[in-house]
Scaffold this active site. Structure first.
Site, PDB file in Angstrom:
ATOM      1  N   ASP A  34       7.377  -3.567  -4.550  1.00 24.37           N
ATOM      2  CA  ASP A  34       6.229  -3.092  -3.767  1.00 24.37           C
ATOM      3  C   ASP A  34       5.155  -4.174  -3.677  1.00 24.37           C
ATOM      4  OD1 ASP A  34       6.775   0.200  -4.947  1.00 24.37           O
ATOM      5  OD2 ASP A  34       6.761  -0.435  -2.848  1.00 24.37           O
ATOM      6  N   ASP A 179      10.426   7.041   0.436  1.00 23.21           N
ATOM      7  CA  ASP A 179       9.688   6.287  -0.578  1.00 23.21           C
ATOM      8  C   ASP A 179       8.356   6.949  -0.921  1.00 23.21           C
ATOM      9  OD1 ASP A 179       8.311   2.878  -0.661  1.00 23.21           O
ATOM     10  OD2 ASP A 179       8.545   4.409  -2.199  1.00 23.21           O
TER      11      ASP A 179
HETATM   12  C1  DX5 Z   1       3.791   3.234  -2.732  1.00 24.67           C
HETATM   13  C2  DX5 Z   1       5.115   2.483  -2.905  1.00 24.67           C
HETATM   14  C3  DX5 Z   1       6.188   3.339  -3.511  1.00 24.67           C
HETATM   15  C4  DX5 Z   1       5.798   3.879  -4.899  1.00 24.67           C
HETATM   16  C5  DX5 Z   1       6.940   4.701  -5.452  1.00 24.67           C
HETATM   17  O1  DX5 Z   1       2.933   2.472  -1.903  1.00 24.67           O
HETATM   18  O2  DX5 Z   1       5.588   2.020  -1.658  1.00 24.67           O
HETATM   19  O3  DX5 Z   1       7.391   2.569  -3.596  1.00 24.67           O
HETATM   20  O4  DX5 Z   1       5.523   2.809  -5.755  1.00 24.67           O
HETATM   21  O5  DX5 Z   1       6.530   5.122  -6.721  1.00 24.67           O
HETATM   22  P1  DX5 Z   1       6.566   6.684  -7.113  1.00 24.67           P
HETATM   23  O6  DX5 Z   1       8.024   7.041  -7.175  1.00 24.67           O
HETATM   24  O7  DX5 Z   1       5.897   6.709  -8.468  1.00 24.67           O
HETATM   25  O8  DX5 Z   1       5.839   7.417  -6.035  1.00 24.67           O
HETATM   26 ZN    ZN Z   2       7.581   1.131  -1.749  1.00 21.26          ZN
END
Ligand code: DX5
Ligand code: ZN
Length: 219
Positions: A34, A179
């Site tokens: 990310d 996501d």
């Molecule tokens: C948010 C990111 C996601 C997030 C996923 O901006 O793109 O990939 O980190 O993490 P969780 O599963 O904790 O929502």
């Molecule tokens: Zn992400």
């Protein structure tokens, strides 16, 4: 078969190599990187994600699923192509116009990498239909981009099923990745809607046994 891409956003400082090794052993299909620039979204993880990715690339053959949440996509493509990712995904909302989006698709391919386009919760899915024949994956954000640990926005499930219906009807080969906020409680609904790659960060990294969660998410 659904695949799991573990977001390394919430990896604890000092536990990186232990965590990445455990994720490999737990058979995550991808590491989800990310990348945030502090402009497109408030957080800035750019340097950290570049360091983590180059470390993972040295110790693992698992594919890197790079999610660019940045304004200057071109620079990020150059920076992250150096860690030989499997796929680089940019946000359609960070493109000034369609021409720019096509240019970025071409640039990512010129860097020998597959292409993803991501859309935020408020963006209509129709906005990316015309790019589908030229990309490998649509990353449907099921939370507002910018941080981990949020709650899945359930009306995003309709967006996923609408996209799935469209690609099936038009015989378009493209992965649908969901996501944000995905966990064992909601993963069945996300899969039923049509996602074939699930990103999970908190649900996996906060677990005692990563493999149990990853196997459950894939089931
Ligand atoms: C948010 C990111 C996601 C997030 C996923 O901006 O793109 O990939 O980190 O993490 P969780 O599963 O904790 O929502
Ligand atoms: Zn992400």
């Amino acid at each position: 078969m659904v695949e799991v891409s573990t977001s390394i956003l919430s990896v604890k400082k000092g536990e990186e190599s232990e965590t990445f090794f455990k994720l490999e052993k737990a058979k995550t299909d991808y590491f989800h990187i990310d990348v945030m620039d502090g402009k497109f979204v408030e957080n800035d993880t750019y340097k950290k994600m570049l360091e983590y990715s180059s470390y993972i690339r040295r110790i693992s053959n698992l594919p890197l699923d790079v999610h660019l949440m940045v304004e200057d996509i071109k620079t990020a493509i150059y920076d992250f192509s150096s860690i030989d990712p499997n796929i680089i995904t940019f946000h359609i909302e960070a493109c000034k116009n369609k021409e720019e989006a096509y240019e970025l698709i071409k640039l990512i391919k010129q860097n020998n990498c597959k292409v993803g386009i991501s859309i935020k919760p408020d963006t209509d899915i129709e906005k990316i239909y015309e790019f589908l024949p030229f990309i490998h994956m649509v990353l449907v954000m099921t939370v507002e981009p910018g941080k981990g640990g949020q709650t899945l926005l359930s009306d995003m499930l309709n967006k996923i099923s609408k996209l799935k219906e469209y690609v099936d009807k038009n015989n378009i080969e493209v992965d649908i990745e969901a996501d944000g906020g995905i966990n064992l409680k909601n993963c069945d609904k996300v899969k039923e809607a049509g996602a074939n790659i699930l990103v999970a960060g908190t649900a996996i990294i906060s677990a005692v046994d990563y493999k149990v969660i990853i196997d459950e998410l894939k089931r």
